[in-house]
Design an enzyme around this catalytic site. Structure first.
Site, PDB file in Angstrom:
ATOM      1  N   ASN A   9      -0.560  -6.608  -3.115  1.00 16.78           N
ATOM      2  CA  ASN A   9      -0.585  -8.064  -2.956  1.00 16.78           C
ATOM      3  C   ASN A   9       0.647  -8.447  -2.148  1.00 16.78           C
ATOM      4  O   ASN A   9       1.761  -8.459  -2.669  1.00 16.78           O
ATOM      5  CB  ASN A   9      -0.568  -8.747  -4.330  1.00 16.78           C
ATOM      6  CG  ASN A   9      -0.463 -10.254  -4.206  1.00 16.78           C
ATOM      7  OD1 ASN A   9      -0.696 -10.820  -3.139  1.00 16.78           O
ATOM      8  ND2 ASN A   9      -0.099 -10.915  -5.305  1.00 16.78           N
ATOM      9  N   TRP A  10       0.419  -8.749  -0.886  1.00 14.23           N
ATOM     10  CA  TRP A  10       1.563  -9.065  -0.013  1.00 14.23           C
ATOM     11  C   TRP A  10       2.072 -10.496  -0.214  1.00 14.23           C
ATOM     12  O   TRP A  10       3.101 -10.859   0.349  1.00 14.23           O
ATOM     13  CB  TRP A  10       1.175  -8.883   1.458  1.00 14.23           C
ATOM     14  CG  TRP A  10       1.061  -7.450   1.886  1.00 14.23           C
ATOM     15  CD1 TRP A  10       1.358  -6.333   1.157  1.00 14.23           C
ATOM     16  CD2 TRP A  10       0.642  -6.994   3.173  1.00 14.23           C
ATOM     17  NE1 TRP A  10       1.135  -5.211   1.910  1.00 14.23           N
ATOM     18  CE2 TRP A  10       0.703  -5.578   3.149  1.00 14.23           C
ATOM     19  CE3 TRP A  10       0.212  -7.637   4.333  1.00 14.23           C
ATOM     20  CZ2 TRP A  10       0.348  -4.804   4.251  1.00 14.23           C
ATOM     21  CZ3 TRP A  10      -0.137  -6.859   5.434  1.00 14.23           C
ATOM     22  CH2 TRP A  10      -0.063  -5.458   5.394  1.00 14.23           C
ATOM     23  N   LYS A  11       1.342 -11.303  -0.941  1.00 13.18           N
ATOM     24  CA  LYS A  11       1.723 -12.711  -1.125  1.00 13.18           C
ATOM     25  C   LYS A  11       1.962 -13.349   0.258  1.00 13.18           C
ATOM     26  O   LYS A  11       1.230 -13.051   1.190  1.00 13.18           O
ATOM     27  CB  LYS A  11       2.943 -12.831  -2.038  1.00 13.18           C
ATOM     28  CG  LYS A  11       2.802 -11.975  -3.295  1.00 13.18           C
ATOM     29  CD  LYS A  11       3.860 -12.235  -4.297  1.00 13.18           C
ATOM     30  CE  LYS A  11       3.746 -11.228  -5.430  1.00 13.18           C
ATOM     31  NZ  LYS A  11       4.518 -11.562  -6.584  1.00 13.18           N
ATOM     32  N   HIS A  95      -4.263 -15.253  -9.856  1.00 13.32           N
ATOM     33  CA  HIS A  95      -2.906 -14.670  -9.923  1.00 13.32           C
ATOM     34  C   HIS A  95      -1.986 -15.657 -10.641  1.00 13.32           C
ATOM     35  O   HIS A  95      -2.147 -16.875 -10.505  1.00 13.32           O
ATOM     36  CB  HIS A  95      -2.406 -14.375  -8.511  1.00 13.32           C
ATOM     37  CG  HIS A  95      -1.136 -13.582  -8.504  1.00 13.32           C
ATOM     38  ND1 HIS A  95       0.088 -14.166  -8.696  1.00 13.32           N
ATOM     39  CD2 HIS A  95      -0.914 -12.256  -8.359  1.00 13.32           C
ATOM     40  CE1 HIS A  95       1.026 -13.216  -8.664  1.00 13.32           C
ATOM     41  NE2 HIS A  95       0.437 -12.049  -8.453  1.00 13.32           N
ATOM     42  N   GLU A  97       0.856 -16.683 -10.038  1.00 16.74           N
ATOM     43  CA  GLU A  97       1.500 -17.666  -9.145  1.00 16.74           C
ATOM     44  C   GLU A  97       0.531 -18.801  -8.817  1.00 16.74           C
ATOM     45  O   GLU A  97       0.940 -19.954  -8.673  1.00 16.74           O
ATOM     46  CB  GLU A  97       2.019 -16.963  -7.885  1.00 16.74           C
ATOM     47  CG  GLU A  97       3.256 -16.134  -8.202  1.00 16.74           C
ATOM     48  CD  GLU A  97       3.462 -14.927  -7.314  1.00 16.74           C
ATOM     49  OE1 GLU A  97       2.861 -14.862  -6.224  1.00 16.74           O
ATOM     50  OE2 GLU A  97       4.226 -14.030  -7.720  1.00 16.74           O
ATOM     51  N   GLU A 167      -1.339  -8.585 -15.710  1.00 18.32           N
ATOM     52  CA  GLU A 167      -0.024  -8.796 -15.101  1.00 18.32           C
ATOM     53  C   GLU A 167       0.819  -9.699 -16.003  1.00 18.32           C
ATOM     54  O   GLU A 167       0.733 -10.928 -15.914  1.00 18.32           O
ATOM     55  CB  GLU A 167      -0.190  -9.470 -13.733  1.00 18.32           C
ATOM     56  CG  GLU A 167      -0.963  -8.634 -12.739  1.00 18.32           C
ATOM     57  CD  GLU A 167      -0.541  -8.980 -11.322  1.00 18.32           C
ATOM     58  OE1 GLU A 167      -0.009  -8.100 -10.644  1.00 18.32           O
ATOM     59  OE2 GLU A 167      -0.718 -10.135 -10.915  1.00 18.32           O
ATOM     60  N   GLY A 173       7.712  -9.468 -10.158  1.00 18.51           N
ATOM     61  CA  GLY A 173       8.824  -9.773  -9.246  1.00 18.51           C
ATOM     62  C   GLY A 173      10.178  -9.787  -9.917  1.00 18.51           C
ATOM     63  O   GLY A 173      11.151 -10.271  -9.347  1.00 18.51           O
ATOM     64  N   SER A 212       6.132  -5.313 -11.294  1.00 18.33           N
ATOM     65  CA  SER A 212       7.252  -4.426 -10.940  1.00 18.33           C
ATOM     66  C   SER A 212       6.851  -2.947 -10.919  1.00 18.33           C
ATOM     67  O   SER A 212       7.631  -2.083 -11.324  1.00 18.33           O
ATOM     68  CB  SER A 212       8.444  -4.674 -11.880  1.00 18.33           C
ATOM     69  OG  SER A 212       8.913  -6.004 -11.711  1.00 18.33           O
ATOM     70  N   GLY A 233       3.127  -5.860  -5.930  1.00 18.31           N
ATOM     71  CA  GLY A 233       3.668  -6.876  -5.034  1.00 18.31           C
ATOM     72  C   GLY A 233       4.768  -6.304  -4.157  1.00 18.31           C
ATOM     73  O   GLY A 233       4.520  -5.658  -3.146  1.00 18.31           O
ATOM     74  N   GLY A 234       6.013  -6.516  -4.575  1.00 22.05           N
ATOM     75  CA  GLY A 234       7.173  -6.177  -3.749  1.00 22.05           C
ATOM     76  C   GLY A 234       7.167  -4.757  -3.194  1.00 22.05           C
ATOM     77  O   GLY A 234       7.453  -4.541  -2.007  1.00 22.05           O
TER      78      GLY A 234
HETATM   79  C1  PEP Z   1       2.049  -9.247  -8.076  1.00 23.81           C
HETATM   80  O1  PEP Z   1       2.416 -10.111  -7.312  1.00 23.81           O
HETATM   81  O2  PEP Z   1       0.873  -9.182  -8.411  1.00 23.81           O
HETATM   82  C2  PEP Z   1       3.057  -8.308  -8.570  1.00 23.81           C
HETATM   83  C3  PEP Z   1       2.714  -7.476  -9.512  1.00 23.81           C
HETATM   84  O3  PEP Z   1       4.315  -8.357  -7.996  1.00 23.81           O
HETATM   85  P1  PEP Z   1       5.513  -7.299  -8.209  1.00 23.81           P
HETATM   86  O4  PEP Z   1       4.922  -5.917  -8.061  1.00 23.81           O
HETATM   87  O5  PEP Z   1       6.491  -7.609  -7.140  1.00 23.81           O
HETATM   88  O6  PEP Z   1       6.046  -7.495  -9.590  1.00 23.81           O
END
Ligand code: PEP
Length: 254
Positions: A9-11, A95, A97, A167, A173, A212, A233-234
């Protein structure tokens, strides 16, 4: 045996040019990885270019959101027909967010999930508790509500084919991932809720972990029997890092 599923997930990261450069670097790195579904969800603008750049690879492309109306006066939104027309095959829905920053509700998640399935695309439905909810010992209640209401009205066959992403909001994040025990417990609980609603489909539905995930923790997390992969994500923004995560994910068993 459920096939492992690992999604990036590049957001709101990467231009069209950066997305294409990433695909050229990443696709060869995972060419030899078998039996894992590999997905990238870029921003809307990069979807067509990423579909084209990954066309002869093992990478599938997902949208991060969708609007359920076919067209109309919905400034800033993108329809399922537009996604189909771009070659997108999956959609991330609900999600945290989107829930926290854009007011998405379980009812809205349900509408989007049903419309996405009706359009022939695969939903990745996100659920997860906040830190406050976990500390108040409400994690299972929250997960039950999100699964029950988010997937209401679906058939068992539809649920077997979709992906649920667990999640925990406090792990997204933050650099603080759920421990394998915490993830395992939540995934088992989600699967029980799925079984109570959809019977045997629960054993086929993939439940992936997000929060994470990094190259250094994915093997331990995905070795747990009810963890069927990861939403990243990151650590997915770097092609080498995401390729390592894909290669380190382990098949889960029923
Ligand atoms: C996400 O945005 O779905 C996510 C899990 O982010 P991160 O891996 O950065 O915690």
């Amino acid at each position: 045996m459920r096939r492992p599923f690992v999604a990036a997930n590049w957001k709101m990261h990467k231009t069209v040019q950066e997305a294409v450069a990433y695909a050229r670097d990443f696709a060869p790195r995972v060419e030899a990885v078998r039996n894992v579904d590999i997905v990238i969800a870029p921003p809307f603008l990069a979807l067509p270019a990423l579909v084209e750049a990954t066309a002869n690879s093992r990478v599938l492309v997902a949208a991060q959101n969708v609007h359920t109306a076919p067209h109309g006066a919905f400034t800033g939104e993108v329809s399922l027909g537009m996604l189909q027309g771009s070659g997108v095959t999956l959609v991330i829905i609900g999600h945290s967010e989107r829930r926290q920053l854009f007011g998405e509700t379980d009812a809205g998640v349900n509408t989007k999930t049903r419309a996405t399935i009706d359009a022939g695309l695969t939903p990745i439905v996100c659920v997860g508790e906040t830190l406050e909810e976990r500390e108040a010992d409400r994690t299972f209640d929250v997960l039950d509500r999100q699964v029950r209401d988010g997937l209401a009205g679906l058939s068992a066959g539809q649920v077997a084919a979709l992906v649920v992403a667990y999640e925990p909001v406090w792990a997204i994040g933050t650099g603080r991932n759920a421990t394998p025990d915490q993830a395992d417990e939540a995934h088992r609980h989600i699967r029980q809720q799925l079984a109570s609603q959809f019977g045997d489909a629960a054993a086929a539905c993939r439940v992936i972990y997000g929060g994470s995930v990094k190259p250094g923790n994915v093997a331990e997390l995905s070795a747990r029997p009810d963890v069927d992969g990861a939403l990243v994500g990151g650590a997915s923004l770097d092609p080498a890092s995401f390729a390592e995560i894909v290669a380190s994910s382990r098949p889960a068993t029923v």
